[in-house]
Write an enzyme that holds these catalytic residues in place. Structure first.
Site, PDB file in Angstrom:
ATOM      1  N   ARG A  46      -7.159  -1.880  21.208  1.00  0.00           N
ATOM      2  CA  ARG A  46      -6.753  -2.537  19.959  1.00  0.00           C
ATOM      3  C   ARG A  46      -5.745  -1.671  19.219  1.00  0.00           C
ATOM      4  O   ARG A  46      -4.775  -2.159  18.628  1.00  0.00           O
ATOM      5  CB  ARG A  46      -7.965  -2.812  19.060  1.00  0.00           C
ATOM      6  CG  ARG A  46      -7.555  -3.335  17.674  1.00  0.00           C
ATOM      7  CD  ARG A  46      -8.736  -3.843  16.846  1.00  0.00           C
ATOM      8  NE  ARG A  46      -9.895  -3.006  16.937  1.00  0.00           N
ATOM      9  CZ  ARG A  46     -10.066  -1.852  16.271  1.00  0.00           C
ATOM     10  NH1 ARG A  46      -9.087  -1.379  15.510  1.00  0.00           N
ATOM     11  NH2 ARG A  46     -11.182  -1.167  16.393  1.00  0.00           N
ATOM     12  N   TYR A  98       9.479 -23.218   9.709  1.00  0.00           N
ATOM     13  CA  TYR A  98       8.561 -23.664  10.762  1.00  0.00           C
ATOM     14  C   TYR A  98       7.280 -24.176  10.105  1.00  0.00           C
ATOM     15  O   TYR A  98       6.768 -23.576   9.151  1.00  0.00           O
ATOM     16  CB  TYR A  98       8.290 -22.490  11.703  1.00  0.00           C
ATOM     17  CG  TYR A  98       7.073 -22.639  12.572  1.00  0.00           C
ATOM     18  CD1 TYR A  98       6.921 -23.732  13.422  1.00  0.00           C
ATOM     19  CD2 TYR A  98       6.069 -21.679  12.554  1.00  0.00           C
ATOM     20  CE1 TYR A  98       5.787 -23.871  14.215  1.00  0.00           C
ATOM     21  CE2 TYR A  98       4.941 -21.803  13.348  1.00  0.00           C
ATOM     22  CZ  TYR A  98       4.807 -22.900  14.166  1.00  0.00           C
ATOM     23  OH  TYR A  98       3.688 -23.031  14.949  1.00  0.00           O
ATOM     24  N   ASP A 170      13.143 -14.481   9.998  1.00  0.00           N
ATOM     25  CA  ASP A 170      12.614 -14.994  11.265  1.00  0.00           C
ATOM     26  C   ASP A 170      13.810 -15.222  12.185  1.00  0.00           C
ATOM     27  O   ASP A 170      14.625 -16.114  11.948  1.00  0.00           O
ATOM     28  CB  ASP A 170      11.843 -16.295  11.023  1.00  0.00           C
ATOM     29  CG  ASP A 170      11.119 -16.794  12.270  1.00  0.00           C
ATOM     30  OD1 ASP A 170      11.636 -16.544  13.380  1.00  0.00           O
ATOM     31  OD2 ASP A 170      10.071 -17.441  12.131  1.00  0.00           O
ATOM     32  N   LYS A 195       8.704 -17.762  22.408  1.00  0.00           N
ATOM     33  CA  LYS A 195       9.898 -18.576  22.560  1.00  0.00           C
ATOM     34  C   LYS A 195      10.908 -17.892  23.485  1.00  0.00           C
ATOM     35  O   LYS A 195      10.598 -17.616  24.634  1.00  0.00           O
ATOM     36  CB  LYS A 195      10.466 -18.887  21.179  1.00  0.00           C
ATOM     37  CG  LYS A 195       9.430 -19.375  20.159  1.00  0.00           C
ATOM     38  CD  LYS A 195       8.643 -20.586  20.587  1.00  0.00           C
ATOM     39  CE  LYS A 195       7.854 -21.258  19.481  1.00  0.00           C
ATOM     40  NZ  LYS A 195       6.812 -20.435  18.823  1.00  0.00           N
TER      41      LYS A 195
END
Length: 377
Positions: A46, A98, A170, A195
């Site tokens: 982690r 978005y 972004d 993406k």
């Protein structure tokens, strides 16, 4: 070192134990320590994992940055940024983000007394009017999703810095191959690595890229404390995708330009949203701050709302699906899919009509893509 070389080589040293030329998938949760409190660089995945570390060392140079942090999704990366802010803080966002960004802002963080204003950031005056004494953050997408609006990053940053605002961009649509917001003054760049960086619709991931030491320490702490980190296999897949990002983006952009030119001349198309068209209101700014115009575009056919739904369901090469940035072309109906979480009255106000169709143009043969859109229309 130029972009295509960096994409393949940065953070990608051969494995020191085996000589493997590709970064191994370190599929492990914990690491043996030779003595208490003396790990060999890693203690728990982690906190850090060798495959994830390789990805972060690869991503940062692509944006000409010092640091990168990766996450389990783009929304996990957004959530990580939002942990910086406190009740009473005000955040300015573009008005057509978005849908998931809009949702997490309005349905989660508003509950914690964060205040949000959604404005058309392609007009600097709108941002000026929205800034208040408690404003802390300016959130940009350029090109925006799904209306492909262009915000002048450099001018917007100049304004934001006068008010000590953090500026987040972004950069998912543009990718670092086409646009470098940090070099234009932004503080943090965010990506959905799902993406274009991954490029094959076979992973979910997110990333933050930045230069500021203090911000990095804050965000690194939240990454570990909250724990929304990507698994090593997903990191490996993003690394694999990035290696071909340059060549893919060239073909993506080439195809999108041809599709936009086809659509704008089509008698059954009313409007095309693509910043690479000289008729687009943001064309000159996009030309200045991007090396090409990307592969996302939207259009409104001359038809009813129901007929628009039939068009998106009638394509054979374009796949009707959420997401974007894949080698395979995708078609989307924002009002019922990616932006369904935005209330209808808000969608109408900002210009997302129920006829709007969004395309993520892939790298197939352009003749097949145009033939497919022709038959669907």
């Amino acid at each position: 070192m130029h972009f295509a070389t960096k994409a393949i080589h940065q953070g990608q040293e051969p494995d020191p134990f085996t000589g493997a030329i590709m970064t191994p998938i370190y599929q492990t949760a914990t690491y043996v320590q030779p003595a208490p409190g003396q790990p060999k660089g890693f203690s728990y995945s982690r906190t850090a994992n060798p495959t994830r570390q390789a990805l972060e060392k690869n991503l940062a140079p692509l944006e000409n940055a010092k640091y990168a942090l990766t996450f389990a999704s783009g929304l996990a990366a957004i959530n990580n940024i939002m942990n910086i802010f406190k009740a009473g803080d005000h955040i300015i966002s573009l008005d057509d983000p978005y849908g998931g960004t809009y949702r997490i802002f309005t349905r989660l963080y508003q509950n914690y007394n964060l205040e949000f204003s959604f404005v058309d950031t392609s007009n600097l005056e709108n941002i000026k009017r929205a800034i208040k004494s408690n404003t802390k953050l300016l959130w940009l997408e350029t090109p925006s999703n799904p209306l492909l609006k262009i915000t002048d990053i450099k001018s917007t940053v100049t304004l934001a810095k006068k008010h000590n605002l953090i500026v987040v961009v972004d950069n998912t649509f543009a990718t670092p191959y086409l646009q470098l917001p940090l070099e234009l003054g932004a503080d943090i760049v965010i990506h959905s690595t799902t993406k274009y960086l991954g490029g094959h619709s076979d992973l979910i991931g997110g990333a933050l890229v930045l230069n500021d030491d203090k911000l990095y320490e804050q965000l690194k702490f939240f990454q570990n404390a909250v724990g929304a980190i990507p698994g090593p296999l997903d990191c490996f897949l993003v690394l694999r995708g990035i290696k071909t990002l340059a060549v893919r983006m060239e073909r993506h952009c080439q195809n999108a330009r041809a599709v936009a030119e086809f659509l704008i001349k089509h008698p059954k198309v009313e409007k095309v949203y693509y910043p690479g068209l000289s008729s687009h209101s943001g064309y000159q700014i996009a030309k200045k701050q991007m090396s090409d115009f990307g592969a996302m575009l939207s259009f409104e056919p001359k038809c009813s709302d129901e007929q628009a739904k039939k068009i998106v369901a009638s394509t054979k090469i374009f796949s009707l699906a959420e997401s974007l940035g894949c080698v395979r072309s995708l078609i989307n109906h924002p009002a019922t899919m990616t932006h369904a979480s935005i209330p209808p009255e808000v969608r109408k106000q900002i210009g997302i009509s129920d006829r709007l169709i969004r395309l993520s143009v892939g790298i197939e043969d352009i003749r097949d893509l145009i033939d497919d859109l022709e038959q669907a229309l």
